[in-house]
Write an enzyme that holds these catalytic residues in place. Structure first.
Site, PDB file in Angstrom:
ATOM      1  N   GLU A 199       0.892  -1.292  -0.006  1.00  0.00           N
ATOM      2  CA  GLU A 199      -0.045  -0.043  -0.102  1.00  0.00           C
ATOM      3  C   GLU A 199       0.960   1.215   0.068  1.00  0.00           C
ATOM      4  O   GLU A 199       1.817   1.359   0.890  1.00  0.00           O
ATOM      5  CB  GLU A 199      -0.940   0.151   1.131  1.00  0.00           C
ATOM      6  N   GLU A 249      -4.627  -6.544   3.128  1.00  0.00           N
ATOM      7  CA  GLU A 249      -3.401  -7.130   3.458  1.00  0.00           C
ATOM      8  C   GLU A 249      -3.374  -8.825   3.218  1.00  0.00           C
ATOM      9  O   GLU A 249      -2.483  -9.317   2.656  1.00  0.00           O
ATOM     10  CB  GLU A 249      -2.816  -7.017   4.712  1.00  0.00           C
ATOM     11  N   HIS A 293       0.401   0.556  15.784  1.00  0.00           N
ATOM     12  CA  HIS A 293       1.630   1.039  14.742  1.00  0.00           C
ATOM     13  C   HIS A 293       2.954   0.624  15.501  1.00  0.00           C
ATOM     14  O   HIS A 293       4.032   1.200  15.267  1.00  0.00           O
ATOM     15  CB  HIS A 293       1.497   2.372  14.710  1.00  0.00           C
TER      16      HIS A 293
HETATM   17  C1  LIG Z   1      -5.786  -3.275   8.236  1.00  0.00           C
HETATM   18  C2  LIG Z   1      -4.913  -1.764   7.870  1.00  0.00           C
HETATM   19  N1  LIG Z   1      -4.088  -1.673   6.711  1.00  0.00           N
HETATM   20  C3  LIG Z   1      -3.468  -0.561   6.577  1.00  0.00           C
HETATM   21  C4  LIG Z   1      -3.729   0.395   7.306  1.00  0.00           C
HETATM   22  C5  LIG Z   1      -3.115   1.903   7.201  1.00  0.00           C
HETATM   23  N2  LIG Z   1      -3.951   2.955   6.673  1.00  0.00           N
HETATM   24  C6  LIG Z   1      -4.248   3.859   7.507  1.00  0.00           C
HETATM   25  S1  LIG Z   1      -5.669   4.814   6.891  1.00  0.00           S
HETATM   26  C7  LIG Z   1      -5.376   4.002   5.567  1.00  0.00           C
HETATM   27  C8  LIG Z   1      -6.074   4.779   4.214  1.00  0.00           C
HETATM   28  C9  LIG Z   1      -7.666   4.339   4.495  1.00  0.00           C
HETATM   29  O1  LIG Z   1      -8.440   4.939   3.656  1.00  0.00           O
HETATM   30  P1  LIG Z   1      -9.879   5.032   3.681  1.00  0.00           P
HETATM   31  O2  LIG Z   1     -10.456   3.774   4.074  1.00  0.00           O
HETATM   32  O3  LIG Z   1     -10.355   5.620   2.402  1.00  0.00           O
HETATM   33  O4  LIG Z   1     -10.052   6.156   4.896  1.00  0.00           O
HETATM   34  P2  LIG Z   1      -9.720   7.625   4.894  1.00  0.00           P
HETATM   35  O5  LIG Z   1      -8.327   7.744   5.528  1.00  0.00           O
HETATM   36  O6  LIG Z   1      -9.679   8.288   3.627  1.00  0.00           O
HETATM   37  O7  LIG Z   1     -10.761   8.377   5.661  1.00  0.00           O
HETATM   38  C10 LIG Z   1      -4.346   3.194   5.506  1.00  0.00           C
HETATM   39  C11 LIG Z   1      -4.005   2.269   4.668  1.00  0.00           C
HETATM   40  C12 LIG Z   1      -4.628   0.473   8.527  1.00  0.00           C
HETATM   41  N3  LIG Z   1      -4.711   1.141   9.353  1.00  0.00           N
HETATM   42  N4  LIG Z   1      -4.882  -1.004   8.627  1.00  0.00           N
END
Ligand SMILES: Cc1ncc(C[n+]2csc(CCOP(=O)(O)OP(=O)(O)O)c2C)c(N)n1
Ligand SMILES: Cc1ncc(C[n+]2csc(CCOP(=O)(O)OP(=O)(O)O)c2C)c(N)n1
Ligand SMILES: [Mg+2]
Ligand SMILES: [Mg+2]
Lengths: 383, 363, 363, 383
Positions: B59, B90, B159
């Site tokens: 990602e 994932e 984290h």
């Molecule tokens: C299982 C998991 N994978 C990766 C992440 C890292 N991460 C945090 S926010 C995010 C993007 C999320 O995007 P979206 O669902 O569109 O929500 P937004 O941040 O736009 O509100 C990622 C990849 C995570 N928190 N949890």
């Protein structure tokens, strides 16, 4: 051949009625133009043979030669129709019930039962027959198929230098999955990945109405075929007990993937006539009437009726086919009962591709332990 | 409970870069100074240049270059078919990496943070780890899973995890952890070249540590990926750790030296297999073992190391091996993490205790 | 390697039912003889009758009564809203159970086989285990996750796993394992009554073992869920195990007694927390420890027990604690499982070795 | 009020154009009949206040008072419109960016920042405000919401004795998720469960076009709203920058759930105008032009224009609202900077609901360790 024009009215691709009546359906028929009588007989023989093998394996389990067997009875058309649509260079990622697909891939007969005898986790060389080991974790293989297909695309891009290879002729990955598998996260994630990359993968779902004791409407209140569109993947519903229709829609799906058109989802509507596995007792959860009703839609009988009507099958041919089936069954039996248990130390084999110090030590320790039991005056044992 | 006024015995907590290429064979090339995260990027670049079957999946690894910028510039150089931004799933990432390995690729997966690895646990432990055995050796799984790991960076929930024990307990995997830029570059290249699946831990708190890096080191001549190394010799206590705590362990050894205690510091590097020979040889010399890790104590790697050392060195042990670890709690909020993570003082307290000197707690 | 002709020292491998309600306070009611699986069903029935917030979720648990028939008849009795056949998705099952706990329910989840728990690993370790801490105690998670566990039944791949160490390493969970019908019934009721999430392991190979069961035992008066118990006293070696190997351990103790070796057998019962006090007390008496489990050795529970016993009993130990475990391999095909699983001979070999007698391997 | 009849032509429910022009749309308007001027002003104030709180929190992060902050800038209408549609007894399971929803739930202002200061994993009591802790694992909360809703149904069944309670009036669970979350297995599994049980749950997806650096078309090549139909769940796409439209569609979805009609999926099309979090640098992956274009569709400006046109908002009211916003921001700041770090031993608190011997021992051990540091001549420290 009797070919009527009445199209199926239930949104299901169907070329053969339950009584063997053949419908014309130009959209599908064009994928079957090459089918001569020999090919039709071949499909029939395939179905009869795998049914016979399946029965033999079930019997072998009852006799204690196999630990377990998941019968495919009733799903012959779905598996042979799709399996015979594949090219040798395509790659199959299946679940545990796809014995007939493995048969189509050229898996040796005895290799079909190794896993179920409890002597191997994979009965064959996946790289030789281009079919992965049967997957037990429901749905996991859908991602493997998708990743494989992503790899096919990457190779094509690397080879052509262009981002979208022109007029490609790609190998295709095929994921087999069940109706129950549609609920797993992995399967739905595989739809996401396949759609995003437009990977050359076909998802072939055998909706055999049951996931062990759970009817399909516990997994979905709408037809499974509807699932894929919301991911941007075309879906097609086919009568999974109609080998010709299955062959046609699978060929079309494969062609789409091959030529760069991306993934397709196929729902083959069929029925698991036997138990989930030999350990299951389906009388606890389903009615005899339902089983009976589906027996009347049997894929083998249906195709036989059609072929007889079309003059492609007669009694002589039928006995030839039955003999071939008996020979296959005998080969499975003979091969199976001749299989010996693996050497104890093979427990440690292939866990790692390169030597792993910790495991090497355990292996040595266990070998020494076993040696402690050797009766010096007894000659070396079996295997 | 009243909060205590904590007086540290450490004179300072200056980051050490570690000994760099200790034990590494260099091919005589000019070296450059890189942060650990840049060194990882350099390792990836070289692995991709050396073998076109190496592809990256993850990602935000493309245009953004990853949240830690490890893959910065790689998509530009190798294209979006080899540096693949994936959908946010994932299990999908690892599952498709497995499929790509079936096709002959060597995927390198980035899990964005340690805490996101659990959603793909099945694909790692039931699929990736077993595919080679399942197929009787016909289908190798040369997949590397890069995971930024550990705490100490004031991060949000999920984290700062240390999930290494889950993977070290899983047959079929290799697990490694790097602590300095040279190792980051070399071991990552070794992991990618390895035909087994490798869980590759990158200690977040050391991403910005700088050190000299020879990117072109000969892999076969370098210290093998599965070997531990003694970073500092000592005679009184063997102190075993890895990854994020290596710097702390070295600091602790310096501080102890000032008080006349001689600590031998072992960077375990490989968490599966564990180089028990190196550890046991050290403990036979010192007679005492302290293991320190960030993960929870119960069933952590410290237990395995303590148990094995006891098995191998029973007659040489002057005291029971001692563990200085995170508590058996979910990783706490950032402002409390210093009370969860082993630090210099807790390590020295452990050293004191294993020496029978009581330690802070009982002084 | 030539395969060896194995001669067992065991006279037979008759299943023992274990000591039944050892240490359990009975309320004087008539007891009935049940298999372990029926005893579980009885425990569920009672828990559901006692508290209407108890609901069951799982695959095939309704009409079929579960693949091991543990929930047989419960849907008929309590209806399909309290005995819920779920879609085929384990993460969904545990995730929705968490949501139901938010609403005040006490869900009891069945994972059909041990090997299917990994797909819901995140919901267990990142969500279920942490929700109470995350919400500063506002939202308890009284969720019980029943998992048929272990091998020895000739099953297919992914049906013979021993994942207990993964969960014992996870803060916030309790982990228990039962070995006889009375414990099956009582501990399951205790687990459901507990306000913490509990991973509840049911040893598959003992489902058919019969024993006397008092379904109505007073939970508070019964041996607590987190206590180990000494099943057989002995003086030479402490043998610790749980679940599927309890019967084997007792057999081994009998066989050893014939050879003049006195083994004290501890059924650990609770794998988190571990009742170290009971184990350590035993080792202080015997001076020697053997731990046996089916799971892989590295980072298994054996390491934790060995390490902690060494910490607590260092001065009492005559020899290093010894582990007799599954190998660090994926669970092998059924016909090889006897070469993976500890059995009576391997346990006795371990006992011999910890006694300094060499053992089979070096005799 | 200016109300035009031109319906939106892009399949998106919209009542307000970007310039504040109000469209009549009977299907939606009927959900807004109770909105008097005070209610409209209330919605406006909500949006202005949460925007101001968000800006203040971002500033607090820049000043080192917060460890991190995920700004909601641009998503005020989506969050206020949906948050204000809820009943107090509904229950929210959100992601990490839903500060405005938490505000609607009555969360104390200072409690909004506790998590982001790094002193708590949840800033509030979920049972008091009926909103779970912010979820960091993408998508996990969708299952919790679904399970909660299953529990609501179970309760209703238990209470009524009937399998399908007549004319129910159910509490509803609402799952907030992002566009990126749509790819996670858990989210798709939650659709399966919600559909199977017809649970009273609303899935509210804020498609803010980005998941960190990944544009939404990496997650799906078809509109996200299309996803749910294939699971048997109705989907509705709404202009997420139009607070009235969001309010209307959310009310409708809640009503469906409440009355036994099962789940609904809402895609609110909006935009994350700020960085993903304060740790992010969006200039690395997106163009200023895009950000600009979305700024012109700003939800607060749009609603202000409409209200001014309708005579509901004038300069006096505007300054009253701005003052309220400033007061809220000041409260957040004062509350935040006054927050003290928790006592060290709270690390051990609440891990278990009942005493766990292993952890109790570790707590005692660590307390003893800390005591070793206490300078006897120093009075007890901070906190
Ligand atoms: C299982 C998991 N994978 C990766 C992440 C890292 N991460 C945090 S926010 C995010 C993007 C999320 O995007 P979206 O669902 O569109 O929500 P937004 O941040 O736009 O509100 C990622 C990849 C995570 N928190 N949890
Ligand atoms: C992750 C996982 N959960 C549960 C099971 C147990 N299980 C094996 S087969 C099966 C039913 C599968 O049904 P379906 O997908 O329809 O395939 P079919 O058996 O009908 O071919 C179940 C629940 C499993 N193997 N893996
Ligand atoms: Mg099925
Ligand atoms: Mg987004």
């Amino acid at each position: 051949m009797t070919v009527t024009d009445a199209p199926p009215s239930d949104g299901v691709a169907r070329l053969l009625d339950a009584d063997g009546t053949r419908h014309a359906a130009p959209d599908h028929d064009r994928w079957l133009e090459d089918l001569d009588e020999a090919a039709l007989r071949g499909l029939y023989e395939d179905m009869v043979v795998v049914r016979r093998i399946d029965a033999e394996a079930t019997a072998l389990q009852r006799q204690g030669e196999l630990a377990l067997w998941p019968p495919l009875l009733g799903q012959e058309a779905a598996q042979i129709g799709s399996g015979r649509a594949l090219r040798p260079d395509d790659f199959v990622f299946s679940s545990y019930r796809e014995h007939a697909v493995a048969y189509c891939r050229g898996v040796e007969l005895v290799d079909l039962v190794r896993v179920w005898r409890g002597i191997a986790a994979c009965g064959w060389d996946p790289t030789a027959v281009r079919m992965a080991s049967p997957q037990v974790i429901i749905g996991a293989q859908a991602l493997h198929a998708t990743g494989y297909a992503m790899g096919v695309l990457t190779e094509a891009v690397n080879a052509s230098g262009a981002d979208d290879p022109d007029g490609p002729d790609l190998d295709v990955a095929v994921a087999y999955l069940g109706d129950g598998a549609m609920s797993q996260g992995d399967v739905n994630e595989s739809f996401v990945f396949a759609a995003t990359y437009q990977a050359p993968v076909v998802f072939f779902c055998q909706n055999n109405q049951w996931a062990i004791s759970e009817p399909v409407d516990l997994q979905s209140r709408v037809p499974l075929v509807d699932r894929s569109a919301g991911f941007g993947i075309p879906g097609v519903r086919v009568d999974g007990n109609d080998v010709l229709a299955v062959l046609a829609v699978t060929r079309e799906a494969l062609d789409r993937a091959r030529t760069g058109g991306g993934p397709t989802f196929v729902e083959a509507v069929t029925y698991r006539r036997g138990p989930h596995t030999t350990a299951d007792d389906p009388t606890r959860y389903r009615d005899a009437a339902e089983v009976e009703a589906w027996a009347r839609r049997d894929p083998v009988d249906r195709f036989a009726a059609y072929l007889r009507g079309a003059g492609v099958l007669d009694d002589d041919e039928e006995s030839r086919v039955q003999e071939a089936a008996d020979r296959a069954a005998a080969a499975v039996r003979a091969g199976c009962t001749a299989l010996r248990d693996p050497d104890p130390l093979t427990v440690f084999d292939h866990v790692h591709a390169q030597e792993h110090a910790g495991l090497a030590a355990q292996r040595a320790e266990y070998a020494q332990y076993l040696d402690g039991f050797v009766d010096d005056d007894v000659t070396e044992g079996q295997s | 409970m009243s909060s205590a006024t904590v007086t540290s015995r450490a004179t300072g907590t200056t980051e050490t870069t570690g000994p760099g290429g200790a034990g590494q064979a260099t091919s005589g090339r000019a070296v450059s100074t890189l942060t650990l995260s840049r060194a990882l990027g350099a390792g990836l670049r070289r692995a991709m240049s050396d073998d076109e079957k190496v592809v990256l999946l993850g990602e935000d690894i493309g245009r953004l270059g990853g949240v830690y910028r490890v893959t910065d510039g790689l998509q530009e150089q190798f294209g979006r078919h080899r540096v693949v931004d994936t959908p946010l799933a994932e299990s999908g990432i690892v599952g498709t990496a497995i499929g790509m390995a079936f096709r002959g690729f060597r995927p390198v997966v980035e899990i964005q943070f340690d805490g996101f690895v659990y959603v793909t646990f099945d694909q790692i432990v039931s699929q990736l780890a077993r595919m080679h055995a399942r197929t009787a050796g016909r289908v190798p799984m040369p997949v590397t899973i890069r995971i930024p790991v550990g705490g100490g960076i004031g991060a949000a929930e999920h984290h700062s995890e240390s999930p290494e024990a889950y993977f070290a307990h899983t047959a079929g995997l290799r697990v490694v952890s790097v602590a300095d830029p040279q190792d980051a570059c070399t071991v990552l290249r070794q992991a990618i070249a390895c035909d087994d699946p490798v869980i590759f831990f990158e200690p977040k708190r050391r991403y910005h540590v700088k050190g000299e890096v020879d990117e072109a080191i000969e892999l076969d001549a370098a210290l093998p990926m599965d070997a531990a190394r003694v970073l500092r010799t000592g005679t009184d206590v063997t102190l075993v750790t890895w990854g994020g705590l290596v710097g702390t362990a070295l600091d602790a050894a310096s501080a102890a030296a000032d008080e006349g205690v001689s600590i031998e510091v072992v960077d375990l590097r490989s968490l599966s297999p564990i180089d028990h020979a190196t550890v046991a040889a050290s403990v036979r010399r010192t007679g005492r073992l302290v293991v320190t890790h960030e993960a929870a104590r119960t069933c952590g790697l410290g237990a395995e190391i303590a148990a094995t050392v006891t098995e191998r060195c029973f007659e040489h042990l002057e005291a029971a091996p001692l563990r200085v670890t995170g508590h058996d709690v979910p990783y706490p909020p950032a402002r409390l993490e210093q009370h969860h993570l082993p630090d210099l003082d807790r390590i020295l307290d452990g050293v004191d205790r294993v020496l029978g000197r009581g330690g802070v707690a009982t002084r």
